[in-house]
Enzyme design. Structure first.
Site, short mmCIF file in Angstrom:
data_model
loop_
_atom_site.label_atom_id
_atom_site.label_comp_id
_atom_site.label_asym_id
_atom_site.label_seq_id
_atom_site.Cartn_x
_atom_site.Cartn_y
_atom_site.Cartn_z
N LYS A 84 0.81 -1.17 0.09
CA LYS A 84 0.00 -0.04 0.01
C LYS A 84 0.72 1.07 0.24
O LYS A 84 1.89 1.28 0.80
CB LYS A 84 -0.72 0.05 1.23
CG LYS A 84 -1.88 1.10 1.40
CD LYS A 84 -2.88 0.85 2.69
CE LYS A 84 -3.70 1.92 2.68
NZ LYS A 84 -4.48 1.95 4.07
N SER A 159 -9.73 2.29 3.20
CA SER A 159 -8.76 2.92 2.38
C SER A 159 -7.76 1.90 1.08
O SER A 159 -7.70 2.34 0.29
CB SER A 159 -7.94 3.97 2.99
OG SER A 159 -6.93 3.38 3.78
N SER A 183 -9.32 -0.13 7.25
CA SER A 183 -8.85 0.05 6.00
C SER A 183 -8.22 -1.37 5.51
O SER A 183 -7.72 -1.26 4.15
CB SER A 183 -7.81 1.12 5.75
OG SER A 183 -8.64 2.32 5.72
#
Ligand code: GLN
Length: 511
Positions: A84, A159, A183
């Protein structure tokens, strides 16, 4: 299925076994995944940056190691991974999906990246997210919208929608995410992948771009429970560069997952959190959840209902504490030190304060600005006790709810997300509707306890979109959730005729 397609559909453990047997190499795995990335990205858009050259070099280095050196490495050595873009990677652009960090090349690696490199796990690239990890759909990225591989008209959650979609679409067998309020777990739920938020302090946050420091935690994304367990063992452990890191030895998570695969849960007490299901949860989600609980019972677990009365206030407390910390953490993006700098136009005084204002106006998106304003207000003189102080008290009540619940049960369960994946744009004009996605995931962040989401099948509403079930364990007892999670995964595979991710239609693989 072509040989390359078969390879990318293996679990990470199976890939590692194939390397050991000499059936494949790290380089072959990297090349196969880079080919999938090339084919899938036009429709999935999970990656902000693909680091093919870095990955190939890492793979070749691993493949060239003498056998006795390879034998010393963790089980997943040689298996590639996606990261990420909230985690800094030396030499690879890291933006947190924000314009304010566009072009920033970190001069150092996060601790978790150092550990992956030591384990010889090639880094395929950086995945998309909501800007600074703020959102539940990945639509707040300043660069692109990631699509859900189960239905490309729908969001992958957020997210960490990039990491989840990459793993679901077979672009990567593993990924890292960050979880401040859900997330890792909520995108896991919406994409049919496994996502884990470890105990707060169990994985070093050094090099994780800070969102809300008292809640943030790095964790694994994978397609199987065992893969996440093995990955968490690699990235976890004490780190003196993170002052909140817990000094403790490794936790036996992979052993617990392997134990769970025997599907015997006798002696385990599972707590059904009363406040985290029923009303407000999509019927097709609730049905799959109820069936999963029945399966846990069939395997010998004792199921009890527990009540956590203060969870009702978790979302409210989170949306005071989190923006307060966001407003403080994001103050560092001021155009002075790194990242974007926008000078005031001609005619406007060329002062440092004006430069900061113009930079932040241009560099931050609407959601990030909304949170900075909220947090600044909550922390302002005269309001601190009313807002931040009260929210911290609620946090203590939630910690106590967990303590009481864990006196009655070894592990807690709930649906991960109230709904399956929703359509693009559906919640963008209604921040509160977007925030409601994390109703079941936020309590674990507030209390610092470990939690994970695993697929519970496809929604009973339409049999088209994945549903997730959440397991929550006591602090520093991460292994406790891995056993029932792996047991349920095995039981569901029998019911569905294989893991649900195997039934995903993958036109980008030419199938
Ligand atoms: N969706 C939540 C939020 O918008 C959680 C984000 C996260 O875990 N990083 O804050």
């Amino acid at each position: 299925m072509t040989a390359a397609n078969e390879l990318v559909k293996l679990s990470a453990v199976e890939m590692a076994e194939a390397i050991k047997k000499g059936d494949t190499s790290s380089r072959e795995l990297v090349d196969a995944h880079l080919a999938v990335i090339e084919a899938a990205e036009p429709s999935i858009k999970a990656f902000l940056k693909v680091s093919g050259d870095v990955a190939r070099l890492q793979a070749d280095t691993f493949d060239a190691l003498p056998a006795e050196d390879k034998a010393q490495l963790p089980e997943l050595a040689g298996v590639p991974i996606a990261i990420k873009d909230m985690i800094v990677t030396k030499g690879i652009e890291t933006t947190a999906a924000s314009k304010i960090l566009e072009g920033w090349i970190p001069p150092y690696d996060a601790t978790v990246i150092e550990k992956l490199k030591a384990a010889h796990m090639p880094i395929l690239g950086k995945t998309n997210l909501d800007e600074f990890a703020q959102g539940s759909s990945t639509e707040h990225s300043a660069y692109q919208t990631t699509h859900n591989p189960w239905d490309t008209e729908r969001v992958p959650g957020g997210s960490g929608g990039g990491s989840a979609s990459a793993v679901a679409a077979f672009e990567a067998p593993l990924a890292l995410g960050t979880d401040t309020g859900g997330s890792i777990r909520q995108p896991g739920s919406l994409t049919g992948t496994v996502g884990v938020k470890p105990t707060y302090g169990g994985v070093s946050r050094f090099g994780a771009i800070a969102m809300a420091s008292s809640l943030d935690q790095i964790g694994p994304v994978s397609r199987t429970v065992l893969d996440s367990a093995l990955l968490q063992e690699i990235i976890g452990g004490n780190d003196r560069r993170d002052s909140t890191s817990i000094p403790e030895g490794p936790r036996p998570m992979a052993a617990a997952a392997r134990e769970g695969m025997k599907r015997d849960l006798k002696g385990l007490k599972v707590g059904l959190v009363k406040e985290l299901s029923g009303e407000g949860f999509q019927p097709g989600v609730q049905q799959r959840f109820d069936e999963a609980v029945a399966k846990l019972k069939e395997m010998g677990a004792e199921v009890v209902e527990v009540s956590c009365p203060h969870f009702e206030y978790a979302l409210g407390a989170y949306y005071i504490i989190m923006p307060s910390e966001v407003s403080s953490n994001l103050a560092r993006y001021d155009g002075m030190r790194y990242g974007l700098r926008v000078m005031p136009p001609a005619g406007v005084p060329q002062t440092a304060a004006n430069m900061m204002a113009y930079t932040r106006e241009a560099g931050f998106g609407d959601e990030v600005k909304r949170r900075i304003i909220l947090g600044t207000y909550a922390l302002s003189a005269g309001y601190y006790d009313a807002w931040y102080g009260s929210a911290q008290k609620v946090r203590t009540l939630i910690i106590n709810d967990f303590k009481k619940a864990f006196e009655q049960a070894d592990v807690l369960v709930s649906p991960t997300s109230p709904s399956t994946a929703f359509k693009f744009g559906e919640k963008m004009d209604d921040p509160l509707a977007m925030y409601m996605n994390d109703i079941a995931t936020i309590p674990a962040n507030l209390a610092g306890v470990p939690a994970m989401s695993i697929p519970a099948g496809l929604s009973a509403d339409d049999l088209a979109l994945p549903v997730g079930i959440q397991f929550i364990a006591p602090q520093q007892r991460d292994e406790v959730m891995y056993k029932p999670a792996a047991a349920l995964e095995a039981a569901l595979e029998e019911q569905w005729g294989g893991p649900i991710w195997q039934s995903l239609k993958t036109p980008w693989l030419g199938e």
